[in-house]
Every structure is written in C-alpha cells, then in structure tokens.
Design a protein around this motif. Structure first.
Motif, PDB file in Angstrom:
ATOM      1  N   ALA A   1      -1.584  -3.058 -10.001  1.00  0.00           N
ATOM      2  CA  ALA A   1      -2.103  -4.357 -10.412  1.00  0.00           C
ATOM      3  C   ALA A   1      -2.080  -5.372  -9.274  1.00  0.00           C
ATOM      4  N   GLY A   2      -1.820  -4.908  -8.059  1.00  0.00           N
ATOM      5  CA  GLY A   2      -1.910  -5.783  -6.901  1.00  0.00           C
ATOM      6  C   GLY A   2      -3.297  -5.693  -6.295  1.00  0.00           C
ATOM      7  N   PHE A   3      -3.467  -6.325  -5.137  1.00  0.00           N
ATOM      8  CA  PHE A   3      -4.697  -6.175  -4.358  1.00  0.00           C
ATOM      9  C   PHE A   3      -4.281  -5.672  -2.992  1.00  0.00           C
ATOM     10  N   TYR A   4      -4.851  -4.556  -2.552  1.00  0.00           N
ATOM     11  CA  TYR A   4      -4.308  -3.797  -1.435  1.00  0.00           C
ATOM     12  C   TYR A   4      -5.246  -3.836  -0.238  1.00  0.00           C
ATOM     13  N   ARG A   5      -4.682  -4.187   0.914  1.00  0.00           N
ATOM     14  CA  ARG A   5      -5.483  -4.237   2.141  1.00  0.00           C
ATOM     15  C   ARG A   5      -5.827  -2.835   2.638  1.00  0.00           C
ATOM     16  N   GLN A   6      -4.869  -1.908   2.538  1.00  0.00           N
ATOM     17  CA  GLN A   6      -5.067  -0.558   3.065  1.00  0.00           C
ATOM     18  C   GLN A   6      -5.323   0.425   1.932  1.00  0.00           C
ATOM     19  N   ASP A   7      -5.865   1.575   2.309  1.00  0.00           N
ATOM     20  CA  ASP A   7      -6.028   2.645   1.335  1.00  0.00           C
ATOM     21  C   ASP A   7      -4.648   3.139   0.893  1.00  0.00           C
ATOM     22  N   LEU A   8      -4.569   3.538  -0.364  1.00  0.00           N
ATOM     23  CA  LEU A   8      -3.314   4.050  -0.909  1.00  0.00           C
ATOM     24  C   LEU A   8      -3.299   5.572  -0.874  1.00  0.00           C
ATOM     25  N   SER A   9      -2.116   6.137  -0.712  1.00  0.00           N
ATOM     26  CA  SER A   9      -1.960   7.589  -0.739  1.00  0.00           C
ATOM     27  C   SER A   9      -0.634   7.921  -1.414  1.00  0.00           C
ATOM     28  N   PHE A  10      -0.474   9.179  -1.783  1.00  0.00           N
ATOM     29  CA  PHE A  10       0.783   9.607  -2.379  1.00  0.00           C
ATOM     30  C   PHE A  10       0.990  11.086  -2.101  1.00  0.00           C
TER      31      PHE A  10
ATOM     32  N   ALA B   1       0.811  -1.217   0.000  1.00  0.00           N
ATOM     33  CA  ALA B   1       0.000   0.000   0.000  1.00  0.00           C
ATOM     34  C   ALA B   1       0.844   1.266   0.000  1.00  0.00           C
ATOM     35  N   GLY B   2       2.125   1.173   0.340  1.00  0.00           N
ATOM     36  CA  GLY B   2       2.979   2.352   0.354  1.00  0.00           C
ATOM     37  C   GLY B   2       3.777   2.541  -0.916  1.00  0.00           C
ATOM     38  N   VAL B   3       3.452   1.770  -1.942  1.00  0.00           N
ATOM     39  CA  VAL B   3       4.303   1.739  -3.130  1.00  0.00           C
ATOM     40  C   VAL B   3       4.356   3.074  -3.866  1.00  0.00           C
ATOM     41  N   LEU B   4       3.290   3.856  -3.846  1.00  0.00           N
ATOM     42  CA  LEU B   4       3.262   5.096  -4.625  1.00  0.00           C
ATOM     43  C   LEU B   4       4.314   6.091  -4.143  1.00  0.00           C
ATOM     44  N   HIS B   5       4.581   6.099  -2.845  1.00  0.00           N
ATOM     45  CA  HIS B   5       5.608   7.002  -2.322  1.00  0.00           C
ATOM     46  C   HIS B   5       6.983   6.638  -2.878  1.00  0.00           C
TER      47      HIS B   5
END
Length: 323
Positions: A241-250, A222-226
């Motif tokens: 293209a993954g499946f994410y448990r947490q909300d994503l942010s950037f 979920a932290g990949v965008l940073h």
C-alpha cells in the motif's frame, strides 16, 4: 480570473504563480481554498522527478489532491441531497482548474473550479474541522487497502503494519475502529514510534511475534518483501500500500513454502472517501494529532523540503487563508 498556485517547474524547482482558471461550466462550483496537504507518496515522486509514467505527467505542473475550502460560487442548478451549496465547506480530491500547466493533481491553489459531483461536503457539526479535513484522502487510501472500494469482498484487516507515518497511523486507527484485533506496527525511526492509539509500535528487531496473517506495508520500502514474507503464516497475505520508486522482488522459496499472496492496493475510490468521511463525522475515526507542520504558500519550497526530509514532520499543510 486568476488564482495563486504551487507550480513544479521542474523536479525540485517550484514557484507560486498566478495562473488563469478555466472557465466554469454549468454543474461546477468555485472553491476558495483554506488548506491543502502535501503528499509524501505520489507528490514526493513528482517533486524529485522519480514518478513512473503516469497519465497527464509533465512539467510544469500543479500538484495536490488533499484540499479543503468553501464554496463561494455555484454554476447552474445543482440538485441532489449531496449537492454542495453556497457556503459549504468541501473536500476537493484534486482538480483540473488551471490553464497552461499540467494539473497533476491540481489541488494546490488558492481557488479552484471543480465539478460539483467531485467534491465531498463536510458536515459543519462533524469532526473534520479546520486543516484536519485534508487527511480524508489518506484515510480513504488506508480504508481502500482493506475495502478495495467495495468492488470485491473486503480483505483481511492487518495484524502487522509496516510504517508509522500518517498512512500507517490511519490504517491502524481504522483497524481498531472496525473492532478487529489491534495490529502491531513496525517503525525503524525512533522519532515516529510515539503516538499510538490502541495499538503497539515496535522496531522490527524487537518484534517477537512469530507469524502474521495479513501484513500491510505503507513504508514504500522496495525491499520490504524480503523482510515480511518469512513472517507470514501459511496462506498469509502481503498488501503493498506504499508507492515504490524501485521495482520490487522477493525470494521465491519462502513465498512458495507459505503459499503467500501478494496484493497491490491502488488509489481510493469515491466510495472509500464517503465511508471515511462518515466515520470521521460520527467520531469513530479520529484525525487528531496527525498534522505536525503548517506553512504559508510563500514558504512553499521550505514546506516541501520539510515534508519530504524531516522525520518529525508527519504531515505538512499549506494555509491559503492569506494567499
């Protein structure tokens, strides 16, 4: 008629139960299952109870959408060049076979009742032999990240892939097979950095490439965008293209400076599945070396724990031959 099936009673609780099969209708086929795969994406979320609201969600449930078996009965008069016939090996992307439970996604059982137009015939002379054919769903998912099911112009193929699990390997193999430049793959776990075929796998800290045009994440982090947005060229794209448990942010400023595009790749379409089946049958896409573990359904609990917890387990398959 009853069949054995994996049943998630509650999160992290499963049993192998004999369940009634729904009555077959004209246009259905009955499939004797040979192998079913365990998904480390959506199925993991069903297993640990972290799946967001999803149509048909509820316990008890039968999971599984990576199933291969043989047609043992045909109901009604099936017509068409692609119609399955008695004795055909087929890929089944899930089913609604079992009564008294939620079928999400209903493919982890010893026998299935499925509409004929849902299954995909496997060529007896093709390369999708044995248990490897369960990987067609993941291959279709990887293909969809670029092709988008044929509904829009294809996206830019990845020059960086984040994650070297089965999905990352298939996406990298598809990219090479398409004749695009070989991507770089990031993988933080040393045990998963081997096995590359025509591309390079490195730890992110070892990557000296400054900028990428298209970064595809299949890690589910979920932290990949940073991490990846600062590695984009101006106008570059990140595909989730993954499946994410947490909300994503950037952070907005790095994305603003690069005029970044962030795209979500959802589930594959039938066109994607047919396309990768053809690539496998013709030898352009290899499924070799991706299944690392096989268990009997009687050891299903251990199989699911290994599939989700053992970094050396790329793909776990259940063998239903003696179920």
């Amino acid at each position: 008629m009853n069949a054995a099936a994996i049943v998630f009673q509650q999160p992290c609780q499963l049993s192998v139960r004999s369940l009634p099969l729904r009555a077959a209708q004209p246009g259905d086929v009955e499939v004797q299952v040979e192998h079913s795969g365990i998904s480390t994406g959506t199925e993991r979320l069903l297993w640990d109870g972290s799946m967001p609201p999803f149509p048909g969600m509820g316990y008890p449930l039968v999971p599984g959408y990576e199933t291969v078996g043989r047609v043992v009965r045909v109901h009604g008069d099936l017509t068409g060049r692609q119609a399955p016939a008695l004795g055909d090996r087929v890929f089944v992307p899930g089913s609604y076979s079992f009564e008294g439970v939620h079928n999400l996604f209903g493919g982890a059982g010893s026998r299935l009742v499925v509409p004929a137009d849902r299954v995909v015939r496997l060529s007896p002379d093709g390369n999708a032999q044995g248990a490897s054919a369960v990987l067609l769903a993941l291959a279709a998912t990887a293909y969809h990240t670029v092709s988008q099911g044929g509904t829009r112009d294809p996206g830019t193929p990845p020059d960086l892939i984040v994650g070297h699990g089965v999905m990352g390997r298939l996406l990298a193999r598809l990219t090479v097979a398409a004749g695009a430049p070989a991507p770089v793959v990031w993988e933080t776990q040393a045990a998963r950095r081997s096995g590359a075929e025509g591309y390079t796998v490195v730890h992110p800290d070892e990557d000296t490439t400054a900028k990428y045009n298209a970064i595809y994440d299949v890690s589910g982090d979920a932290g990949v965008l940073h991490t990846v947005i600062p590695r984009l060229v101006k106008g570059g794209e990140v595909v989730l293209a993954g499946f994410y448990r947490q909300d994503l942010s950037f952070a907005y400023a790095p994305a603003f400076m690069r005029e970044a595009t962030i795209r979500v790749a959802a589930e594959w379409k039938r066109a994607d599945l047919l396309a990768v089946t053809e690539l496998v049958n013709t030898g352009r896409l290899s499924l070799d070396g991706l299944i690392t573990h096989t268990e009997s359904p009687v050891r299903a609990h251990a199989a699911y724990e290994a599939a989700f917890g053992d970094p050396l387990c790329l793909k776990m398959v259940l063998d239903w031959s003696n179920a």
